[in-house]
Design a protein around this motif. Structure first.
Motif, mmCIF file in Angstrom:
data_model
loop_
_atom_site.group_PDB
_atom_site.id
_atom_site.type_symbol
_atom_site.label_atom_id
_atom_site.label_comp_id
_atom_site.label_asym_id
_atom_site.label_seq_id
_atom_site.Cartn_x
_atom_site.Cartn_y
_atom_site.Cartn_z
ATOM 1 N N LEU A 226 32.668 35.854 28.202
ATOM 2 C CA LEU A 226 33.400 34.594 28.083
ATOM 3 C C LEU A 226 34.005 34.180 29.428
ATOM 4 O O LEU A 226 34.159 33.002 29.721
ATOM 5 C CB LEU A 226 34.514 34.796 27.043
ATOM 6 N N ALA A 227 34.329 35.176 30.247
ATOM 7 C CA ALA A 227 34.964 34.911 31.542
ATOM 8 C C ALA A 227 33.942 34.831 32.679
ATOM 9 O O ALA A 227 34.292 34.527 33.815
ATOM 10 C CB ALA A 227 35.979 36.015 31.835
ATOM 11 N N ASP A 228 32.678 35.117 32.371
ATOM 12 C CA ASP A 228 31.631 35.164 33.392
ATOM 13 C C ASP A 228 31.245 33.738 33.816
ATOM 14 O O ASP A 228 30.848 32.922 32.973
ATOM 15 C CB ASP A 228 30.417 35.893 32.775
ATOM 16 N N PRO A 229 31.365 33.410 35.117
ATOM 17 C CA PRO A 229 31.101 32.024 35.556
ATOM 18 C C PRO A 229 29.712 31.511 35.180
ATOM 19 O O PRO A 229 29.578 30.365 34.750
ATOM 20 C CB PRO A 229 31.256 32.107 37.076
ATOM 21 N N ALA A 230 28.683 32.371 35.306
ATOM 22 C CA ALA A 230 27.325 31.912 34.989
ATOM 23 C C ALA A 230 27.182 31.629 33.494
ATOM 24 O O ALA A 230 26.520 30.664 33.091
ATOM 25 C CB ALA A 230 26.309 32.976 35.426
#
Ligand code: ATP
Length: 239
Positions: A226-230
């Protein structure tokens, strides 16, 4: 030992490989989500787990047993239960009759055990209790989804398969359905979920796998993804 393990799973429709060498695990008690764009192979993966679609390569292990050759109805008896795609509520049957259909193929050892589970389902879905005599065909989309999940629970799943339970529902109803999914998982039922609603699904999942054109491209804890930019850019509509 994981409850479910897919090893190098490949599933084809004719010459097209819809799922290409997927490996994944679901541990007992986990809520695991598959996310991915349309056509990524999520539903096909579910079909290979429930047994309605044969594998062309690889293996499916459930509770330490290779079940690749076990027929779909026998998998239900092992405890692999899918809430039907597109809900599949019987329109001419009442809510109660629809729920009863869940234990048709996987019966309860005693009447008391049956009554206890039915009571539990009606506690999870107070709306269904209110409408227990209403015909399936007259229910709202959200209520039909509740029936589909409730019916699957009546088959006493060890692994519950849910394919896009939020599809076509209003935002508030989606939240309600996801809350209930978390509750069912919290009570100890292992769940494999397919979802387009990545925000809700990832925030409630222990782990998730991201599928692209039939392959796993990323996996991790729901909250990390959920926090992963991609992931945010591709699946959460945030640049
Ligand atoms: P969606 O989110 O749109 O449901 P999905 O990730 O669940 O997508 P699948 O339904 O598994 O994707 O489809 C994967 C690929 O397999 C797609 O290219 C699709 O066109 C193809 N496919 C699915 N079902 C069949 C079928 N019965 N016959 C031929 N090709 C199929």
């Amino acid at each position: 030992m994981p409850l479910l393990e897919l090893k190098d799973l490949t599933v084809s429709y004719g010459r097209i490989e819809a799922v290409r060498g997927i490996s994944l695990t679901v541990e007992e008690g986990e809520l695991v989500t598959l996310i991915g764009a349309n056509g990524a192979g999520k539903t096909t993966t579910m079909r290979a787990v429930s047994g309605v679609r044969p594998l062309s390569r690889g293996s499916v292990w459930f509770d330490g047993q290779d079940i690749a050759r076990v027929k779909a109805h026998d998998r239900v008896n092992l405890g692999i239960v899918q809430a039907p795609e597109g809900r599949g509520v019987f329109p001419g049957m009442t809510v109660l009759e629809n729920l009863e259909m869940g234990c048709y193929s996987r019966t309860f050892p005693t009447r008391a055990a049956h009554d206890e589970m039915l009571e539990h389902v009606l506690e999870l879905f107070p709306r269904l209790r209110e409408r227990k005599d209403q015909l399936g065909g007259t229910l709202s989309g959200g209520e039909q989804q509740m029936v589909a999940i409730g019916r699957a629970l009546m088959a006493r799943p060890r692994l519950l398969l849910l394919d896009e339970p939020s599809m076509g529902l209003a935002p508030l109803v989606i939240q309600q359905i996801f809350r209930i999914i978390s509750e069912i998982n919290g009570e100890g039922t292992t769940i494999l979920l397919v979802e387009q609603n990545a925000q809700q699904a990832l925030s409630r999942s222990h782990r998730a796998y991201i599928l692209e054109t039939g392959e796993v491209i990323k996996t991790g804890a729901g909250k990390d993804l959920l926090a992963d930019p991609a992931v945010k850019e591709a699946y959460l509509g945030v640049a």
